[in-house]
Write an enzyme that holds these catalytic residues in place. Sequence first.
Site, PDB file in Angstrom:
ATOM      1  N   TYR A   1       0.945  -1.333  -0.329  1.00  0.00           N
ATOM      2  CA  TYR A   1       0.204   0.239   0.659  1.00  0.00           C
ATOM      3  C   TYR A   1       0.778   0.992  -0.373  1.00  0.00           C
ATOM      4  O   TYR A   1       1.369   1.682   1.286  1.00  0.00           O
ATOM      5  CB  TYR A   1      -1.144   0.143   0.900  1.00  0.00           C
ATOM      6  CG  TYR A   1      -2.321  -0.977   1.281  1.00  0.00           C
ATOM      7  CD1 TYR A   1      -1.935  -1.949   0.326  1.00  0.00           C
ATOM      8  CD2 TYR A   1      -2.797  -1.594   2.492  1.00  0.00           C
ATOM      9  CE1 TYR A   1      -2.936  -3.111   0.692  1.00  0.00           C
ATOM     10  CE2 TYR A   1      -3.740  -2.328   2.419  1.00  0.00           C
ATOM     11  CZ  TYR A   1      -3.917  -3.268   1.747  1.00  0.00           C
ATOM     12  OH  TYR A   1      -5.106  -3.955   1.250  1.00  0.00           O
TER      13      TYR A   1
ATOM     14  N   SER B   1     -13.195  -4.377   0.694  1.00  0.00           N
ATOM     15  CA  SER B   1     -14.685  -3.574  -0.208  1.00  0.00           C
ATOM     16  C   SER B   1     -15.446  -3.540   0.018  1.00  0.00           C
ATOM     17  O   SER B   1     -16.050  -3.816  -0.562  1.00  0.00           O
ATOM     18  CB  SER B   1     -13.802  -3.687  -1.664  1.00  0.00           C
ATOM     19  OG  SER B   1     -14.135  -2.318  -2.170  1.00  0.00           O
TER      20      SER B   1
ATOM     21  N   LEU C   1     -18.104  -1.715   0.845  1.00  0.00           N
ATOM     22  CA  LEU C   1     -18.843  -1.099   0.636  1.00  0.00           C
ATOM     23  C   LEU C   1     -19.169  -1.148  -1.356  1.00  0.00           C
ATOM     24  O   LEU C   1     -18.878  -0.225  -0.890  1.00  0.00           O
ATOM     25  CB  LEU C   1     -18.551   0.207   0.724  1.00  0.00           C
ATOM     26  CG  LEU C   1     -19.509   0.144   2.823  1.00  0.00           C
ATOM     27  CD1 LEU C   1     -18.879   1.503   3.050  1.00  0.00           C
ATOM     28  CD2 LEU C   1     -20.428   0.343   2.677  1.00  0.00           C
TER      29      LEU C   1
ATOM     30  N   ARG D   1     -16.400  -1.127  -3.516  1.00  0.00           N
ATOM     31  CA  ARG D   1     -15.671   0.347  -3.731  1.00  0.00           C
ATOM     32  C   ARG D   1     -15.909   1.430  -3.825  1.00  0.00           C
ATOM     33  O   ARG D   1     -15.526   2.743  -4.250  1.00  0.00           O
ATOM     34  CB  ARG D   1     -15.310  -0.336  -4.777  1.00  0.00           C
ATOM     35  CG  ARG D   1     -14.329  -1.299  -5.253  1.00  0.00           C
ATOM     36  CD  ARG D   1     -13.768  -1.581  -6.510  1.00  0.00           C
ATOM     37  NE  ARG D   1     -13.233  -3.185  -6.811  1.00  0.00           N
ATOM     38  CZ  ARG D   1     -12.695  -3.525  -7.841  1.00  0.00           C
ATOM     39  NH1 ARG D   1     -12.148  -3.132  -8.568  1.00  0.00           N
ATOM     40  NH2 ARG D   1     -12.752  -4.849  -7.319  1.00  0.00           N
ATOM     41  N   GLY D   2     -16.850   1.821  -2.770  1.00  0.00           N
ATOM     42  CA  GLY D   2     -17.953   3.187  -2.425  1.00  0.00           C
ATOM     43  C   GLY D   2     -19.267   3.342  -3.198  1.00  0.00           C
ATOM     44  O   GLY D   2     -19.820   4.030  -2.438  1.00  0.00           O
TER      45      GLY D   2
END
Length: 315
Positions: free
Chosen positions: A53, A204, A206, A208-209
């Site tokens: 990351y 993820s 959600l 990826r939003g």
Amino acid sequence: MRERFVGRSGLAVSALGLGTASWGRDVDEHEARDLLTTFLDAGGTLLDTGASYGAGTAESVLGAVLADIPRDDVILVTKAGAPTRTGRPGTSRGALLGTLDASLGRLGVDTVDLWLVQRWDPQVPSEETLAAMEHAVTTGRTRYVGVANHNGWQTAYVHTRQAMRETGAPIVADQVEYSLVNRTAEAEVLPAADALGFGVIAWSALGRGVLTGKYRHGVVPSDSRAASDHLAGFVEPYLQGSAPSVVEGVCRAADGLGLSPAEVALAWIRDRPAVASALVGPRTAAQLKGLLTVEDVVLPDEIVSALDDVSAEAG
């Protein structure tokens, strides 16, 4: 916040985990500190990061904000196994252990709670990878080991091979993408988890939003991930196909229940079989506070069934 064991291991984690993939790039140290404080105050424990990351930047920021936090207050999860900068496999013994040592240095700790090999690499014999994972446990670098982004047969294979070795380092988890807009984990990973006893950590959670509803009707907020140069491609797959209809179903359920779409989506994934923790990656403490309210949400059975139906094509 409620806690759960990861599979049939003794590792207990919070039902929601705080992801740090954007720390050091979209989230600065000040914002990260606010996020961590908010998360811990709500009873959260699982902090997820990875050596890849931001090429270690996320771990460095996390290490800085953890400096004044009692080590026993958090469950640290990090990952290794991405290809090296020279292009060589990242799952070799040398690459894995070297990456883990660098992670420990950036995080400012002697050991992590769960260390994951984040990819299946056919170039490296599984015995070598598994031996490195065992060595990490026996030398105290990590308390538990697992994998990430492995499909069902891959996870079952390494889990079984490790069990056959009769080591003290069983595979306790597989961290995979799983949400109402991506249910592919249900085909293999969840049945394997049920049969073999490892836990699932959903990244993820959600979608990826998109399951927040912020992208409804084709609108892309200027401050969203889909509007950024480096994350637009990450979000774009869920702005088309069957995903928008899933989002609409979530929003209708949310309106009927007096909840936010994010609360509905998180409650659904949190309560799926074998899921030990669902990861969220908010960029601000205000966003995180809006997600933590899911703790008190229990979806009615008929809503769960309706969401299952509307999202069936995502499986």
